[in-house]
Design an enzyme around this catalytic site. Sequence first.
Site, PDB file in Angstrom:
ATOM      1  CG  HIS A 287      -2.106   0.898   1.076  1.00 31.61           C
ATOM      2  ND1 HIS A 287      -2.066   2.261   1.234  1.00 31.61           N
ATOM      3  CD2 HIS A 287      -3.357   0.590   0.730  1.00 31.61           C
ATOM      4  CE1 HIS A 287      -3.263   2.757   1.009  1.00 31.61           C
ATOM      5  NE2 HIS A 287      -4.077   1.775   0.693  1.00 31.61           N
ATOM      6  CG  ASP A 344      -8.242  -4.540  -2.995  1.00 33.63           C
ATOM      7  OD1 ASP A 344      -7.472  -3.577  -3.123  1.00 33.63           O
ATOM      8  OD2 ASP A 344      -9.479  -4.450  -3.114  1.00 33.63           O
TER       9      ASP A 344
HETATM   10  C1  SDX Z   1      -6.169  -0.176  -3.115  1.00 37.99           C
HETATM   11  O1  SDX Z   1      -4.464   4.346  -2.065  1.00 37.99           O
HETATM   12  C2  SDX Z   1      -5.427   3.723  -1.515  1.00 37.99           C
HETATM   13  O2  SDX Z   1      -5.914   4.083  -0.428  1.00 37.99           O
HETATM   14  C3  SDX Z   1      -5.909   2.500  -2.279  1.00 37.99           C
HETATM   15  C4  SDX Z   1      -6.936   1.641  -1.535  1.00 37.99           C
HETATM   16  C5  SDX Z   1      -8.229   2.404  -1.301  1.00 37.99           C
HETATM   17  O3  SDX Z   1      -8.932   2.086  -0.325  1.00 37.99           O
HETATM   18  O4  SDX Z   1      -8.585   3.237  -2.174  1.00 37.99           O
HETATM   19  O5  SDX Z   1      -6.415   1.206  -0.297  1.00 37.99           O
HETATM   20  C6  SDX Z   1      -7.322   0.419  -2.377  1.00 37.99           C
HETATM   21  O6  SDX Z   1      -5.963   0.151  -4.253  1.00 37.99           O
HETATM   22  C7  SDX Z   1      -5.245  -1.124  -2.383  1.00 37.99           C
HETATM   23  C8  SDX Z   1      -4.048  -1.628  -3.258  1.00 37.99           C
HETATM   24  C9  SDX Z   1      -4.544  -2.773  -4.146  1.00 37.99           C
HETATM   25  N1  SDX Z   1      -3.473  -3.155  -5.117  1.00 37.99           N
HETATM   26  C10 SDX Z   1      -2.798  -4.321  -4.973  1.00 37.99           C
HETATM   27  O7  SDX Z   1      -2.955  -5.113  -4.037  1.00 37.99           O
HETATM   28  C11 SDX Z   1      -1.831  -4.593  -6.123  1.00 37.99           C
HETATM   29  C12 SDX Z   1      -0.486  -5.157  -5.570  1.00 37.99           C
HETATM   30  N2  SDX Z   1       0.184  -4.073  -4.863  1.00 37.99           N
HETATM   31  C13 SDX Z   1       1.197  -3.307  -5.547  1.00 37.99           C
HETATM   32  O8  SDX Z   1       1.051  -3.204  -6.926  1.00 37.99           O
HETATM   33  C14 SDX Z   1       1.613  -2.045  -4.794  1.00 37.99           C
HETATM   34  O9  SDX Z   1       1.908  -2.446  -3.530  1.00 37.99           O
HETATM   35  C15 SDX Z   1       0.666  -0.855  -4.749  1.00 37.99           C
HETATM   36  C16 SDX Z   1       0.166  -0.461  -6.091  1.00 37.99           C
HETATM   37  C17 SDX Z   1      -0.503  -1.134  -3.849  1.00 37.99           C
HETATM   38  C18 SDX Z   1       1.455   0.313  -4.134  1.00 37.99           C
HETATM   39  O10 SDX Z   1       2.433   0.661  -5.059  1.00 37.99           O
HETATM   40  P1  SDX Z   1       3.615   1.669  -4.665  1.00 37.99           P
HETATM   41  O11 SDX Z   1       3.298   2.433  -3.436  1.00 37.99           O
HETATM   42  O12 SDX Z   1       3.943   2.415  -5.913  1.00 37.99           O
HETATM   43  O13 SDX Z   1       4.776   0.704  -4.271  1.00 37.99           O
HETATM   44  P2  SDX Z   1       5.976   0.311  -5.257  1.00 37.99           P
HETATM   45  O14 SDX Z   1       5.404  -0.283  -6.500  1.00 37.99           O
HETATM   46  O15 SDX Z   1       6.887   1.480  -5.374  1.00 37.99           O
HETATM   47  O16 SDX Z   1       6.711  -0.859  -4.432  1.00 37.99           O
HETATM   48  C19 SDX Z   1       7.736  -0.570  -3.488  1.00 37.99           C
HETATM   49  C20 SDX Z   1       8.567  -1.866  -3.459  1.00 37.99           C
HETATM   50  C21 SDX Z   1       9.063  -2.282  -4.835  1.00 37.99           C
HETATM   51  O17 SDX Z   1      10.256  -3.056  -4.636  1.00 37.99           O
HETATM   52  P3  SDX Z   1      11.706  -2.288  -4.780  1.00 37.99           P
HETATM   53  O18 SDX Z   1      11.703  -1.571  -6.102  1.00 37.99           O
HETATM   54  O19 SDX Z   1      11.806  -1.371  -3.587  1.00 37.99           O
HETATM   55  O20 SDX Z   1      12.717  -3.435  -4.720  1.00 37.99           O
HETATM   56  O21 SDX Z   1       7.749  -2.958  -2.997  1.00 37.99           O
HETATM   57  C22 SDX Z   1       7.614  -3.916  -4.051  1.00 37.99           C
HETATM   58  C23 SDX Z   1       7.995  -3.224  -5.339  1.00 37.99           C
HETATM   59  O22 SDX Z   1       8.496  -4.148  -6.280  1.00 37.99           O
HETATM   60  N3  SDX Z   1       6.192  -4.316  -4.064  1.00 37.99           N
HETATM   61  C24 SDX Z   1       5.753  -5.562  -4.232  1.00 37.99           C
HETATM   62  C25 SDX Z   1       4.361  -5.502  -4.111  1.00 37.99           C
HETATM   63  N4  SDX Z   1       3.973  -4.223  -3.880  1.00 37.99           N
HETATM   64  C26 SDX Z   1       5.128  -3.499  -3.859  1.00 37.99           C
HETATM   65  N5  SDX Z   1       6.422  -6.713  -4.484  1.00 37.99           N
HETATM   66  C27 SDX Z   1       5.650  -7.838  -4.603  1.00 37.99           C
HETATM   67  N6  SDX Z   1       4.293  -7.851  -4.497  1.00 37.99           N
HETATM   68  C28 SDX Z   1       3.619  -6.706  -4.246  1.00 37.99           C
HETATM   69  N7  SDX Z   1       2.291  -6.697  -4.133  1.00 37.99           N
END
Ligand code: SDX
Length: 408
Positions: A287, A344
């Site tokens: 998140h 989710d």
């Molecule tokens: C919702 O904003 C809100 O409030 C949203 C929400 C709401 O109520 O409206 O809460 C609802 O959208 C929840 C999120 C649902 N999405 C997912 O579950 C999809 C999977 N999650 C990711 O795609 C990600 O965690 C996000 C999109 C939720 C957040 O993305 P960020 O903040 O841009 O984080 P990032 O992509 O920069 O990740 C930081 C690091 C990275 O690794 P490094 O580059 O530091 O090595 O964490 C890793 C990412 O690769 N990472 C994950 C991961 N999420 C982040 N690695 C594996 N699996 C994951 N799910």
Amino acid sequence: MSNKATLSLEGKNFEFNIATGSENEKCFDISSLRSETGYITMDPGFGNRGYPIEELAEKASFVEVSYLILYGELPDEIQLQNFSAGLKEHAPLHTNLEHHFSGFPKSAPPMAILSAMLNLVSCFHPEVLEVTSAGGEFDKTATLLLSKVRTIAAFAYRMAAGKPINHPNPRLGYCGNFLHMMFSDPYQEYLVSPVVEKALNLFLILHADHEQNCSTSTVRVVGSSRANLFSSVAAGVCALWGPLHGGANAAVIAMLEDIRTSGHKPEYYIEKAKDKNDPFRLMGFGHRVYKNFDPRSLILKKQVHTLLNELHINDNLLDLALELEEATLKDDYFISRNLYPNVDFYSGILLRAIGIPLYMYTVMFSIGRMPGWIANWKELLDHKQRISRPRQIYTGKTKRHYISLMER
Ligand code: SDX
């Protein structure tokens, strides 16, 4: 000239890079502001309403929480009666609007239908296009939208399922009426189970609002041009559709199903999620704002257990989800990046248990988020907010002159 800016805060100095665009425009690079200082930039977002989500989830109805989000206070008895009466009154769709459903192919994604139909509602209620301030017309428009989003969602499901549509039943409450419209059949009215109704109420409350998330910010950007409420939330639906946002609830179930049929252990998928060369991510984890547990996920995890027991359902996807979560809690990749289950991760298991089909999961999120979207749009009116116009640093080519085709 230094390419650093220094921020003095609580006796400490923090340095941020200054970036310069092609046309010599300058900006501060604040991408490390929060991680270094714990501060974020001012965002004219929503103030906290003060009630713990755990209490609202346990004690309130979604209608009460919607009123709270729209007007800032829980409704008293008269206010609740009037609000509920408005929701009942506005549940039906204009007959001509109903005809539009038959124009969609059966395979049409329900989020596309929802966004299109929300825009269409304003064609049958032109008065909503004139809402320029809170009060009066706004109250009616908000109630109309909160009520009709349910009817549109249920009609979309019935068309996709090849079933006749069910008209709203004014004797039922908000959640019960939705379940009736979804699941009643001509030969058998759906008897609303209090357990299922309670689970749906909880689901909607937990999704009702969440600051400046992607879809709510979209509603605000669109509404900042003084676009009407229906067009603004129709845009919010499109933003929510993405698998990184509201589409994640369905993506979690698809992921769990894949893991279950693959025969691999959860650890295999955890390694895939950690592999930078592999596009696979653990859906339902991570998140942007929460850097530890998403409180909504904790509530859902508890409620899903209760619901499955009460409905005597044994869903082995829940066991798999728990195993996956357990494994990540011991894995430094997830711990060091604060990747925990978000709203989710468990919500899809609740929706499965109450009979909602997978392709309707993100539509359910839209129904829940509707009060948050409407309240954010209303805030634009209240604050006469200027049009959203993000600035950028131009990094393209500097001035040059056209050259003819012969010379290229
Ligand atoms: C919702 O904003 C809100 O409030 C949203 C929400 C709401 O109520 O409206 O809460 C609802 O959208 C929840 C999120 C649902 N999405 C997912 O579950 C999809 C999977 N999650 C990711 O795609 C990600 O965690 C996000 C999109 C939720 C957040 O993305 P960020 O903040 O841009 O984080 P990032 O992509 O920069 O990740 C930081 C690091 C990275 O690794 P490094 O580059 O530091 O090595 O964490 C890793 C990412 O690769 N990472 C994950 C991961 N999420 C982040 N690695 C594996 N699996 C994951 N799910």
